[in-house]
Design a protein around this motif. Structure first.
Motif, PDB file in Angstrom:
ATOM      1  N   TYR A  17       0.833  -1.194   0.000  1.00  0.00           N
ATOM      2  CA  TYR A  17       0.000   0.000   0.000  1.00  0.00           C
ATOM      3  C   TYR A  17       0.871   1.249   0.000  1.00  0.00           C
ATOM      4  CZ  TYR A  17      -3.289  -3.511   1.612  1.00  0.00           C
ATOM      5  OH  TYR A  17      -4.043  -4.641   1.725  1.00  0.00           O
ATOM      6  N   PRO A  18       0.485   2.270  -0.753  1.00  0.00           N
ATOM      7  CA  PRO A  18       1.280   3.508  -0.778  1.00  0.00           C
ATOM      8  C   PRO A  18       1.168   4.279   0.535  1.00  0.00           C
ATOM      9  CG  PRO A  18      -0.720   3.773  -2.069  1.00  0.00           C
ATOM     10  CD  PRO A  18      -0.674   2.332  -1.629  1.00  0.00           C
ATOM     11  N   ILE A  19       2.187   5.062   0.801  1.00  0.00           N
ATOM     12  CA  ILE A  19       2.232   5.899   1.997  1.00  0.00           C
ATOM     13  C   ILE A  19       2.218   7.346   1.545  1.00  0.00           C
ATOM     14  CG2 ILE A  19       3.641   6.581   3.969  1.00  0.00           C
ATOM     15  CD1 ILE A  19       4.820   3.660   3.751  1.00  0.00           C
ATOM     16  N   LEU A  20       1.263   8.119   2.059  1.00  0.00           N
ATOM     17  CA  LEU A  20       1.129   9.527   1.717  1.00  0.00           C
ATOM     18  C   LEU A  20       1.649  10.369   2.869  1.00  0.00           C
ATOM     19  CD1 LEU A  20       0.042  11.896   0.020  1.00  0.00           C
ATOM     20  CD2 LEU A  20      -2.179  11.500   1.106  1.00  0.00           C
ATOM     21  N   CYS A  21       2.585  11.249   2.571  1.00  0.00           N
ATOM     22  CA  CYS A  21       3.130  12.184   3.553  1.00  0.00           C
ATOM     23  C   CYS A  21       2.949  13.582   2.985  1.00  0.00           C
ATOM     24  CB  CYS A  21       4.602  11.884   3.792  1.00  0.00           C
ATOM     25  SG  CYS A  21       5.390  12.989   4.965  1.00  0.00           S
ATOM     26  N   ASP A  22       2.326  14.473   3.745  1.00  0.00           N
ATOM     27  CA  ASP A  22       2.012  15.792   3.205  1.00  0.00           C
ATOM     28  C   ASP A  22       3.123  16.821   3.381  1.00  0.00           C
ATOM     29  OD1 ASP A  22       1.780  16.255   5.889  1.00  0.00           O
ATOM     30  OD2 ASP A  22      -0.177  17.204   5.795  1.00  0.00           O
ATOM     31  N   VAL A  27       9.374  13.637   2.654  1.00  0.00           N
ATOM     32  CA  VAL A  27       9.281  12.584   1.638  1.00  0.00           C
ATOM     33  C   VAL A  27      10.633  12.420   0.951  1.00  0.00           C
ATOM     34  CG1 VAL A  27       8.226  11.943  -0.568  1.00  0.00           C
ATOM     35  CG2 VAL A  27       6.817  12.865   1.264  1.00  0.00           C
ATOM     36  N   TYR A  28      11.251  13.517   0.615  1.00  0.00           N
ATOM     37  CA  TYR A  28      12.564  13.467  -0.039  1.00  0.00           C
ATOM     38  C   TYR A  28      13.567  12.705   0.828  1.00  0.00           C
ATOM     39  CZ  TYR A  28      16.984  15.043  -1.986  1.00  0.00           C
ATOM     40  OH  TYR A  28      18.246  15.080  -2.511  1.00  0.00           O
ATOM     41  N   ARG A  29      13.607  13.031   2.096  1.00  0.00           N
ATOM     42  CA  ARG A  29      14.543  12.366   3.008  1.00  0.00           C
ATOM     43  C   ARG A  29      14.177  10.898   3.200  1.00  0.00           C
ATOM     44  NH1 ARG A  29      15.500  10.891   8.157  1.00  0.00           N
ATOM     45  NH2 ARG A  29      17.597  11.177   8.935  1.00  0.00           N
ATOM     46  N   MET A  30      12.881  10.623   3.363  1.00  0.00           N
ATOM     47  CA  MET A  30      12.446   9.238   3.572  1.00  0.00           C
ATOM     48  C   MET A  30      12.820   8.369   2.376  1.00  0.00           C
ATOM     49  SD  MET A  30       8.747  10.095   5.321  1.00  0.00           S
ATOM     50  CE  MET A  30       8.011   8.526   5.033  1.00  0.00           C
ATOM     51  N   LYS A  31      12.671   8.895   1.168  1.00  0.00           N
ATOM     52  CA  LYS A  31      13.013   8.128  -0.032  1.00  0.00           C
ATOM     53  C   LYS A  31      14.510   7.846  -0.110  1.00  0.00           C
ATOM     54  CE  LYS A  31       9.230   9.310  -3.114  1.00  0.00           C
ATOM     55  NZ  LYS A  31       8.857   9.903  -4.400  1.00  0.00           N
ATOM     56  N   LEU A  38       9.296   0.647  -0.186  1.00  0.00           N
ATOM     57  CA  LEU A  38       8.190   1.470   0.296  1.00  0.00           C
ATOM     58  C   LEU A  38       7.766   2.447  -0.801  1.00  0.00           C
ATOM     59  CD1 LEU A  38       9.354   2.355   3.904  1.00  0.00           C
ATOM     60  CD2 LEU A  38       7.394   0.951   3.274  1.00  0.00           C
ATOM     61  N   GLN A  39       6.454   2.564  -1.017  1.00  0.00           N
ATOM     62  CA  GLN A  39       5.913   3.525  -1.973  1.00  0.00           C
ATOM     63  C   GLN A  39       5.547   4.793  -1.200  1.00  0.00           C
ATOM     64  OE1 GLN A  39       2.876   1.946  -4.713  1.00  0.00           O
ATOM     65  NE2 GLN A  39       3.070   0.070  -3.509  1.00  0.00           N
ATOM     66  N   ILE A  40       6.458   5.749  -1.151  1.00  0.00           N
ATOM     67  CA  ILE A  40       6.249   6.965  -0.375  1.00  0.00           C
ATOM     68  C   ILE A  40       5.962   8.110  -1.345  1.00  0.00           C
ATOM     69  CG2 ILE A  40       7.261   8.556   1.282  1.00  0.00           C
ATOM     70  CD1 ILE A  40       9.080   6.211   2.163  1.00  0.00           C
ATOM     71  N   TYR A  41       4.864   8.837  -1.098  1.00  0.00           N
ATOM     72  CA  TYR A  41       4.433   9.915  -1.986  1.00  0.00           C
ATOM     73  C   TYR A  41       4.204  11.202  -1.209  1.00  0.00           C
ATOM     74  CZ  TYR A  41       3.328   6.265  -5.383  1.00  0.00           C
ATOM     75  OH  TYR A  41       3.402   5.214  -6.251  1.00  0.00           O
ATOM     76  N   ASP A  42       4.546  12.325  -1.842  1.00  0.00           N
ATOM     77  CA  ASP A  42       4.069  13.592  -1.322  1.00  0.00           C
ATOM     78  C   ASP A  42       2.696  13.843  -1.951  1.00  0.00           C
ATOM     79  OD1 ASP A  42       4.555  14.496  -3.902  1.00  0.00           O
ATOM     80  OD2 ASP A  42       5.965  16.054  -3.316  1.00  0.00           O
ATOM     81  N   THR A  43       2.032  14.886  -1.529  1.00  0.00           N
ATOM     82  CA  THR A  43       0.648  15.120  -1.954  1.00  0.00           C
ATOM     83  C   THR A  43       0.523  15.258  -3.466  1.00  0.00           C
ATOM     84  OG1 THR A  43       0.288  16.252   0.147  1.00  0.00           O
ATOM     85  CG2 THR A  43      -1.377  16.551  -1.545  1.00  0.00           C
TER      86      THR A  43
END
Length: 77
Positions: A17-22, A27-31, A38-43
């Motif tokens: 499942y994707p993870i949304l971080c606003d 998000v840049y650092r997490m990636k 992990l599927q990490i997305y900004d808004t």
């Protein structure tokens, strides 16, 4: 492995499942720091990938426009 990464892996069913971080800088650092599974997305990226590029465009979606956006549509701003 970071404790946050473990938590997000569990919550996302190991990246299914994707993870949304606003917060884009987060998000840049997490990636950069976390695993690639992990599927990490900004808004902006999330909206682009899951709404704009969706295969299910024919499904009616309800969007909540903040009051400011409603005023912009009416030309009151």
């Amino acid at each position: 492995m970071l404790s946050w990464e473990k938590l997000l892996l569990g919550c996302s069913n190991n990246g299914e499942y994707p993870i949304l971080c606003d917060t884009s800088p987060c998000v840049y650092r997490m990636k950069k720091v976390m695993g690639k599974n992990l599927q990490i997305y900004d808004t902006v990226d999330f909206i682009h990938d899951f709404f704009y590029l969706s295969e299910y465009k024919k499904i009616v979606r309800n969007y909540y426009d903040p009051c400011y956006m409603q005023f912009q549509k009416d030309g009151d701003v």
